[in-house]
Write a protein that holds these residues in place. Structure first.
Motif, PDB file in Angstrom:
ATOM      1  N   GLN A  12     -73.425 -16.626  -7.080  1.00 47.17           N
ATOM      2  CA  GLN A  12     -74.699 -15.934  -6.852  1.00 47.17           C
ATOM      3  C   GLN A  12     -75.423 -16.358  -5.574  1.00 47.17           C
ATOM      4  OE1 GLN A  12     -73.964 -17.764  -9.530  1.00 47.17           O
ATOM      5  NE2 GLN A  12     -75.525 -19.342  -9.884  1.00 47.17           N
ATOM      6  N   GLU A  13     -75.131 -17.560  -5.076  1.00 47.78           N
ATOM      7  CA  GLU A  13     -75.835 -17.991  -3.880  1.00 47.78           C
ATOM      8  C   GLU A  13     -75.128 -19.151  -3.197  1.00 47.78           C
ATOM      9  OE1 GLU A  13     -79.778 -19.333  -4.861  1.00 47.78           O
ATOM     10  OE2 GLU A  13     -79.059 -21.056  -6.003  1.00 47.78           O
ATOM     11  N   THR A  14     -75.477 -19.347  -1.925  1.00 52.07           N
ATOM     12  CA  THR A  14     -75.022 -20.512  -1.156  1.00 52.07           C
ATOM     13  C   THR A  14     -76.252 -21.288  -0.724  1.00 52.07           C
ATOM     14  OG1 THR A  14     -73.050 -19.379  -0.330  1.00 52.07           O
ATOM     15  CG2 THR A  14     -73.818 -21.288   0.920  1.00 52.07           C
ATOM     16  N   ARG A  15     -76.211 -22.612  -0.930  1.00 54.05           N
ATOM     17  CA  ARG A  15     -77.325 -23.474  -0.524  1.00 54.05           C
ATOM     18  C   ARG A  15     -76.778 -24.578   0.372  1.00 54.05           C
ATOM     19  NH1 ARG A  15     -80.567 -25.531  -5.562  1.00 54.05           N
ATOM     20  NH2 ARG A  15     -78.538 -26.434  -6.045  1.00 54.05           N
ATOM     21  N   VAL A  16     -77.491 -24.832   1.456  1.00 51.42           N
ATOM     22  CA  VAL A  16     -77.060 -25.840   2.426  1.00 51.42           C
ATOM     23  C   VAL A  16     -78.194 -26.826   2.647  1.00 51.42           C
ATOM     24  CG1 VAL A  16     -76.313 -26.257   4.796  1.00 51.42           C
ATOM     25  CG2 VAL A  16     -75.473 -24.249   3.571  1.00 51.42           C
ATOM     26  N   ALA A  17     -77.878 -28.111   2.615  1.00 53.71           N
ATOM     27  CA  ALA A  17     -78.870 -29.157   2.878  1.00 53.71           C
ATOM     28  C   ALA A  17     -78.376 -30.029   4.023  1.00 53.71           C
ATOM     29  CB  ALA A  17     -79.098 -30.005   1.623  1.00 53.71           C
ATOM     30  N   LEU A  18     -79.259 -30.277   4.985  1.00 51.16           N
ATOM     31  CA  LEU A  18     -78.956 -31.182   6.099  1.00 51.16           C
ATOM     32  C   LEU A  18     -79.589 -32.525   5.786  1.00 51.16           C
ATOM     33  CD1 LEU A  18     -77.861 -31.596   9.020  1.00 51.16           C
ATOM     34  CD2 LEU A  18     -80.117 -30.909   9.835  1.00 51.16           C
ATOM     35  N   ILE A  19     -78.765 -33.573   5.742  1.00 48.26           N
ATOM     36  CA  ILE A  19     -79.231 -34.907   5.373  1.00 48.26           C
ATOM     37  C   ILE A  19     -79.246 -35.795   6.613  1.00 48.26           C
ATOM     38  CG2 ILE A  19     -78.885 -36.873   3.828  1.00 48.26           C
ATOM     39  CD1 ILE A  19     -79.312 -34.230   2.349  1.00 48.26           C
ATOM     40  N   GLN A  20     -80.383 -36.393   6.895  1.00 48.37           N
ATOM     41  CA  GLN A  20     -80.512 -37.378   7.973  1.00 48.37           C
ATOM     42  C   GLN A  20     -81.295 -38.567   7.451  1.00 48.37           C
ATOM     43  OE1 GLN A  20     -82.458 -35.046  11.008  1.00 48.37           O
ATOM     44  NE2 GLN A  20     -80.528 -34.390  11.944  1.00 48.37           N
ATOM     45  N   GLN A  21     -80.844 -39.769   7.776  1.00 45.26           N
ATOM     46  CA  GLN A  21     -81.483 -40.999   7.304  1.00 45.26           C
ATOM     47  C   GLN A  21     -81.604 -41.022   5.784  1.00 45.26           C
ATOM     48  OE1 GLN A  21     -85.121 -40.727   9.705  1.00 45.26           O
ATOM     49  NE2 GLN A  21     -84.347 -42.342  11.039  1.00 45.26           N
ATOM     50  N   GLY A  22     -80.615 -40.448   5.108  1.00 43.87           N
ATOM     51  CA  GLY A  22     -80.577 -40.469   3.656  1.00 43.87           C
ATOM     52  C   GLY A  22     -81.533 -39.541   2.958  1.00 43.87           C
TER      53      GLY A  22
END
Length: 487
Positions: A12-22
């Motif tokens: 149903q969907e695509t989710r993207v998270a950008l992680i920096q410094q935890g």
């Protein structure tokens, strides 16, 4: 700075998270049902030419035929006539400008363009596209010396026998030669795959589909600082490997399939961060807080000291709160994807040095932002005005809708206010209709108020109009909703 990219994919969907410094710095969400066809390239067939409208209906294989105006075929010849350019049964290469809407079909153009991270490629296929090497520059790069410098860089990177054109996007100003070469490789390879597909397919056929969110992230976000790209779908992991192998092989070694027992987004509490990013209040570690309000025209951010009293004096307390707020604001703009005009009301600072330090801290933290930003100095009223380029819908607009109770106002009328509205409405309807009886149907809190604190006014009104007034609580009614039934 090392960074990780998490890609959570479901049907149903695509989710993207950008992680920096935890910590989560950016979020992108694409719903499958909401994905349009703008940017898709089709091998199409002309169904009907309409000289009177200077338009044509084009078959691209969808439920409804698409539509194209003569201006979508040629831009350099305003005198052109569509009947001299197209004929029924003709096969041509087209790109979608606008999605189908209601009973209207998609709008098309023959002026093809393929977007990369920093460049846009104009293939030598459209009527007006130059067949020789051509370099254009975004109008947002408005300094003549900057425009000439970037054109010279591109000219040095392009092949001598290059065909078609290149448009330089504003992000290319900060791109390295290596990043520009990666972009050009991706664009050339994409166009070549379209040409090959065109030779082996019959019209109407889809030749190129605009990239999915996961593919766009590989193209536009992942870079040298990216240490790992985790994907939690085995099927899509293989697809992304194939995409990277063809267009950006430098990312292949960074792609990994997540197989852990914990859900991918649970590793960094991403869902909790999403819920926080949908609220107005953002608490700072010091005890201060931000209040963020998003409207149609702008976003306002108010900084408050809250419970923070840890510094030696008031000036230091204000300064430290504002410094922490500058860091948090830069992160919240990315996390919520807030764009357009943004007004920041820092706590008033007397010292010009403190103002300059806070402004520099804000600018320093905004350097990590993929969207282009511009920050002004403190105004006479102590406000900081800035802009952030709109790249997509904000997180709130994607995941939320206006509250049905307050219809987006953020507040509702009190039960007492509704009681008084009802009393005035009964007077109006008594004068106009003169019924035998009135029955008030309202939310339970409103009815309770009529039975208790406002009972005296209700009784006085009944005596004044000389008609009985009865009450009925309706649990499904919102506080501002009521009916006055006449009998």
């Amino acid at each position: 700075m090392n960074e990780e990219i998490l890609i959570n994919i479901t049907p149903q969907e695509t989710r993207v998270a950008l992680i920096q410094q935890g910590a989560v710095q950016e979020l992108q969400i694409e719903r499958t049902r909401q994905r349009g066809i703008v940017g898709n390239i089709y091998l199409a067939k002309v169904v009907r030419v309409l000289p009177g409208m200077q338009s044509a209906f084009i078959e691209i294989g969808l439920e409804r035929t698409a539509f194209m105006h003569v201006a979508d075929i040629t831009q350099n010849n305003p005198q052109a006539q569509i009947e001299k350019l197209l004929f029924e049964g003709q096969t041509l290469l087209v790109q979608v400008l606008k999605d189908p809407l209601g009973t209207k079909g998609a709008r098309l153009t023959t002026q093809l363009s393929i977007a990369g991270r920093n460049l846009v490629y104009l293939p030598p296929a459209g009527t007006d596209v130059a067949t020789e090497k051509y370099i254009g520059v975004s109008q947002r790069i408005d300094q003549p010396e900057e425009r000439e410098a970037i054109k010279a860089r591109l000219a040095g990177l392009m092949a001598e026998d290059e065909k078609g054109g290149i448009i330089v996007r504003t992000s290319a100003q900060d791109a390295t030669d290596t990043e520009l070469q990666h972009d050009m490789h991706y664009l050339r390879t994409t166009w070549e795959s379209i040409r090959v597909a065109m030779k082996h397919k019959a019209a109407p056929s889809l030749l190129y589909q605009d990239l999915s969110l996961a593919e766009r992230v590989l193209r536009d976000v992942a870079g040298e600082e990216t240490t790992q790209i985790r994907v939690d779908s085995a099927e899509n992991f293989e697809k992304l490997k194939g995409f990277a192998n063809l267009y950006m092989p430098n990312l292949l070694g960074k792609l990994t399939l997540h197989r852990g027992e914990r859900a991918l987004f649970d590793l960094f509490d991403v869902d909790a961060e999403i819920n926080k990013a949908l609220g107005r209040r953002v608490d700072l570690k010091s005890g201060g807080y931000l209040m963020i309000d998003q409207t149609e025209s702008m976003t306002t951010i108010d900084v408050n000291t809250g419970s923070y009293v840890g510094a030696r004096n008031l000036d230091d307390t204000v300064f430290k709160t504002n410094l922490e707020a500058a860091q948090a604001i830069a992160r919240q703009l990315r996390l919520r994807n807030l764009g357009g005009i943004i007004i920041i009301d820092f706590i008033d600072m007397i010292s010009k040095d403190h103002q300059e330090a806070v402004l520099n801290e804000l600018k320093r933290n905004l350097e990590r932002d993929h969207a282009r930003t511009s920050v002004s100095d403190f105004s006479a009223l102590g406000l900081v005005e800035m802009t952030r380029k709109r790249t997509r819908e904000s997180l709130a607009h994607i995941t939320c809708e206006p509250c049905p109770t307050c219809t987006g106002k953020g507040e509702i009328k009190t039960a007492q206010t509704i009681c008084y509205e009802i009393l005035r409405e009964i007077v109006r309807e008594h004068r106009q209709f003169n019924p035998r009886e009135f029955r008030i149907v309202a939310a339970p809190d409103v009815i309770d108020l009529f039975l208790e604190e406002e009972n005296q006014f209700l009784a006085q009104l009944g005596d004044f109009i000389g008609k009985p007034i009865t009450l009925q609580a309706e649990g499904s009614f919102r506080q501002e909703q009521y009916d006055i039934v006449l009998s």
